[in-house]
Design an enzyme around this catalytic site. Structure first.
Site, PDB file in Angstrom:
ATOM      1  N   ALA A  20       0.858  -1.182   0.000  1.00  0.00           N
ATOM      2  CA  ALA A  20       0.000   0.000   0.000  1.00  0.00           C
ATOM      3  C   ALA A  20       0.894   1.232   0.000  1.00  0.00           C
ATOM      4  CB  ALA A  20      -0.903  -0.015   1.225  1.00  0.00           C
TER       5      ALA A  20
ATOM      6  N   GLY B 225       0.917  -5.073   1.145  1.00  0.00           N
ATOM      7  CA  GLY B 225      -0.322  -5.197   0.384  1.00  0.00           C
ATOM      8  C   GLY B 225      -0.114  -5.856  -0.970  1.00  0.00           C
TER       9      GLY B 225
ATOM     10  N   GLU C 155      -0.226  -9.461  -0.209  1.00  0.00           N
ATOM     11  CA  GLU C 155      -1.625  -9.768   0.143  1.00  0.00           C
ATOM     12  C   GLU C 155      -2.503  -9.817  -1.096  1.00  0.00           C
ATOM     13  OE1 GLU C 155      -1.633  -6.515   2.979  1.00  0.00           O
ATOM     14  OE2 GLU C 155      -2.122  -7.913   4.589  1.00  0.00           O
TER      15      GLU C 155
ATOM     16  N   GLU D 163       5.322  -5.007   7.118  1.00  0.00           N
ATOM     17  CA  GLU D 163       4.597  -3.940   7.827  1.00  0.00           C
ATOM     18  C   GLU D 163       5.150  -3.668   9.218  1.00  0.00           C
ATOM     19  OE1 GLU D 163       3.233  -6.397   6.065  1.00  0.00           O
ATOM     20  OE2 GLU D 163       1.516  -5.666   4.920  1.00  0.00           O
TER      21      GLU D 163
HETATM   22  N1  DAK Z   1       4.533   3.218  -0.813  1.00  0.00           N
HETATM   23  C1  DAK Z   1       4.890   4.398  -1.420  1.00  0.00           C
HETATM   24  N2  DAK Z   1       5.985   4.517  -2.176  1.00  0.00           N
HETATM   25  C2  DAK Z   1       6.775   3.439  -2.338  1.00  0.00           C
HETATM   26  C3  DAK Z   1       6.480   2.201  -1.732  1.00  0.00           C
HETATM   27  C4  DAK Z   1       5.299   2.114  -0.940  1.00  0.00           C
HETATM   28  N3  DAK Z   1       4.885   0.958  -0.361  1.00  0.00           N
HETATM   29  N4  DAK Z   1       7.461   1.325  -2.064  1.00  0.00           N
HETATM   30  C5  DAK Z   1       8.325   2.006  -2.850  1.00  0.00           C
HETATM   31  N5  DAK Z   1       7.907   3.275  -3.017  1.00  0.00           N
HETATM   32  C6  DAK Z   1       8.571   4.333  -3.801  1.00  0.00           C
HETATM   33  C7  DAK Z   1       9.790   4.884  -3.064  1.00  0.00           C
HETATM   34  O1  DAK Z   1       9.398   5.850  -2.090  1.00  0.00           O
HETATM   35  C8  DAK Z   1      10.561   5.494  -4.230  1.00  0.00           C
HETATM   36  O2  DAK Z   1       9.958   6.688  -4.579  1.00  0.00           O
HETATM   37  P1  DAK Z   1      10.860   8.031  -4.849  1.00  0.00           P
HETATM   38  O3  DAK Z   1      11.653   8.227  -3.610  1.00  0.00           O
HETATM   39  O4  DAK Z   1      11.711   7.651  -6.038  1.00  0.00           O
HETATM   40  O5  DAK Z   1       9.867   9.094  -5.123  1.00  0.00           O
HETATM   41  C9  DAK Z   1      10.294   4.496  -5.352  1.00  0.00           C
HETATM   42  O6  DAK Z   1       9.107   3.784  -4.990  1.00  0.00           O
HETATM   43  C10 DAK Z   1      11.407   3.468  -5.529  1.00  0.00           C
HETATM   44  O7  DAK Z   1      11.616   2.856  -4.261  1.00  0.00           O
HETATM   45  P2  DAK Z   1      13.051   2.789  -3.571  1.00  0.00           P
HETATM   46  O8  DAK Z   1      13.926   3.934  -3.963  1.00  0.00           O
HETATM   47  O9  DAK Z   1      12.829   2.560  -2.123  1.00  0.00           O
HETATM   48  O10 DAK Z   1      13.645   1.472  -4.275  1.00  0.00           O
HETATM   49  P3  DAK Z   1      14.670   0.433  -3.669  1.00  0.00           P
HETATM   50  O11 DAK Z   1      15.004  -0.483  -4.785  1.00  0.00           O
HETATM   51  O12 DAK Z   1      15.779   1.124  -2.947  1.00  0.00           O
HETATM   52  O13 DAK Z   1      13.848  -0.389  -2.560  1.00  0.00           O
HETATM   53  C11 DAK Z   1      11.938  -1.599  -1.693  1.00  0.00           C
HETATM   54  C12 DAK Z   1      12.772  -1.173  -2.942  1.00  0.00           C
HETATM   55  C13 DAK Z   1      10.688  -2.344  -2.204  1.00  0.00           C
HETATM   56  C14 DAK Z   1      12.764  -2.555  -0.830  1.00  0.00           C
HETATM   57  C15 DAK Z   1      11.570  -0.336  -0.869  1.00  0.00           C
HETATM   58  O14 DAK Z   1      10.979   0.612  -1.767  1.00  0.00           O
HETATM   59  C16 DAK Z   1      10.596  -0.615   0.230  1.00  0.00           C
HETATM   60  O15 DAK Z   1      10.988  -1.105   1.280  1.00  0.00           O
HETATM   61  N6  DAK Z   1       9.316  -0.279   0.031  1.00  0.00           N
HETATM   62  C17 DAK Z   1       8.303  -0.359   1.063  1.00  0.00           C
HETATM   63  C18 DAK Z   1       7.894  -1.781   1.285  1.00  0.00           C
HETATM   64  C19 DAK Z   1       6.844  -1.898   2.388  1.00  0.00           C
HETATM   65  O16 DAK Z   1       7.133  -1.598   3.562  1.00  0.00           O
HETATM   66  N7  DAK Z   1       5.647  -2.309   2.027  1.00  0.00           N
HETATM   67  C20 DAK Z   1       4.557  -2.467   2.981  1.00  0.00           C
HETATM   68  C21 DAK Z   1       3.743  -1.184   3.053  1.00  0.00           C
HETATM   69  S1  DAK Z   1       2.384  -1.321   4.236  1.00  0.00           S
HETATM   70  C22 DAK Z   1      -5.287  -2.626   4.119  1.00  0.00           C
HETATM   71  C23 DAK Z   1      -4.844  -2.855   2.848  1.00  0.00           C
HETATM   72  C24 DAK Z   1      -3.489  -2.890   2.597  1.00  0.00           C
HETATM   73  C25 DAK Z   1      -2.565  -2.638   3.585  1.00  0.00           C
HETATM   74  C26 DAK Z   1      -3.039  -2.400   4.858  1.00  0.00           C
HETATM   75  C27 DAK Z   1      -4.387  -2.367   5.134  1.00  0.00           C
HETATM   76  N8  DAK Z   1      -6.686  -2.592   4.398  1.00  0.00           N
HETATM   77  C28 DAK Z   1      -7.608  -3.139   3.416  1.00  0.00           C
HETATM   78  C29 DAK Z   1      -7.195  -2.140   5.645  1.00  0.00           C
HETATM   79  C30 DAK Z   1      -1.158  -2.679   3.225  1.00  0.00           C
HETATM   80  C31 DAK Z   1      -0.172  -2.114   3.912  1.00  0.00           C
HETATM   81  C32 DAK Z   1       1.201  -2.105   3.335  1.00  0.00           C
HETATM   82  O17 DAK Z   1       1.457  -2.619   2.267  1.00  0.00           O
END
Ligand code: DAK
Length: 258
Positions: free
Chosen positions: A65, A109, A112, A132
């Site tokens: 997400a 997400g 998921e 998360e």
């Molecule tokens: N959200 C927003 N932007 C994201 C993102 C994300 N999840 N993942 C990556 N990006 C963006 C980065 O901010 C960056 O943007 P700029 O800085 O260039 O503007 C761009 O994508 C490239 O990412 P990185 O520079 O970080 O690239 P790397 O290769 O260095 O790293 C990475 C890739 C995938 C390891 C890293 O980006 C990362 O750790 N991303 C976050 C992963 C994460 O924590 N995902 C979980 C998020 S929480 C629900 C439904 C859904 C959910 C909850 C509730 N309900 C129905 C109630 C879901 C929650 C989640 O998913």
């Protein structure tokens, strides 16, 4: 309908949806989820489509997400807006078979969403995780529930509590992915599987999906009853007559979906 964050097309009897927000690694922002819900509903309603493939890009299926969209929310905001709930379950409500073709990151997400598909075909580059906890929350779109059902308590706890990412081969070994294929063969493999499914009797395919899903939602006795009733009901279809006649006549069946 034009989409901002998706590429949507049909290939024969297969509907293909590709998440297309590469600058943010396909982070699942609210407008993207709304588009996904609409695209899935359109394929479910399209009689010419027998199965659907959901995919992303080479670098990411979806990195979760949109964290930037979520960051400033309060508990009250989340509850009052029913934040990121609408549309998120659309993939799990699709009646037609849905295959997730995953390359690169499928995190949070994204993982998921892939698990809402009926099965996952993973490229060798795929990386799955529920990170998360590393940003102070827990999975919110089924990660604690579907993952535990798919891979069991030990692996689910390992992934959800440590937030570690697993590769495609581990995902296949533990039962999260059905198949692992070379990255350049991913879409072809998923399309071939979906076309094969779409070529089966449509009513049997819907029944098969519903029956396997029942295994995760009911007791064994209720699930077996559901399966038996569905099996019996298929004897009222033209496709059952055609399928069994074709077998006896040593020819390919010509299913009509009736
Ligand atoms: N959200 C927003 N932007 C994201 C993102 C994300 N999840 N993942 C990556 N990006 C963006 C980065 O901010 C960056 O943007 P700029 O800085 O260039 O503007 C761009 O994508 C490239 O990412 P990185 O520079 O970080 O690239 P790397 O290769 O260095 O790293 C990475 C890739 C995938 C390891 C890293 O980006 C990362 O750790 N991303 C976050 C992963 C994460 O924590 N995902 C979980 C998020 S929480 C629900 C439904 C859904 C959910 C909850 C509730 N309900 C129905 C109630 C879901 C929650 C989640 O998913």
């Amino acid at each position: 309908m034009p989409y901002q964050y998706l590429n949507v097309e049909t290939k024969g009897p297969v509907g293909v949806i590709a998440l297309d927000r590469p600058d943010a690694l396909n982070a699942l922002c609210t407008p993207l989820i709304k588009e996904l819900e609409a695209a899935l509903a359109a394929f479910d309603a399209d009689d010419a489509v027998g199965a659907v493939v959901l995919t992303g890009g080479e670098r990411a299926f979806a990195a979760g997400a949109d964290i930037k969209e979520m960051a400033g929310k309060t508990y009250a905001d989340c509850v009052r807006e029913n934040f990121i709930t609408d549309g998120w379950e659309a993939a799990s409500h699709l009646r037609k078979p849905l295959i997730a073709a995953v390359a690169g990151y499928a995190l949070g997400g994204g993982c998921e969403l892939a698990m809402m598909a009926d099965f996952i075909i993973a490229a060798e580059t795929a990386k799955f995780g529920q990170p998360e906890i590393t940003i102070g929350v827990i999975p919110g779109a089924g990660g604690t529930q579907r993952l535990a059902r798919a891979v069991g308590k030990a692996k689910a706890m390992d992934m959800v509590l440590t937030g570690r990412t697993i590769d495609a081969h581990e995902a296949e070994r533990i039962g999260l992915a059905a198949r692992v294929v070379p990255a350049d063969a991913l879409l072809d493999e998923a399309l071939a599987a979906a076309a094969r499914i779409a070529g089966m009797g449509r009513l049997a395919a819907l029944a098969a999906k519903a029956a396997v899903n029942a295994a995760f939602e009911t007791t064994l006795a209720e699930g077996l009853r559901f399966e038996r009733q569905s099996f019996h009901a298929l004897f009222s279809t033209a496709d059952q007559k055609e399928g069994m006649a074709a077998f006896a006549e040593k020819r390919k069946p010509a299913f009509t979906g009736r």
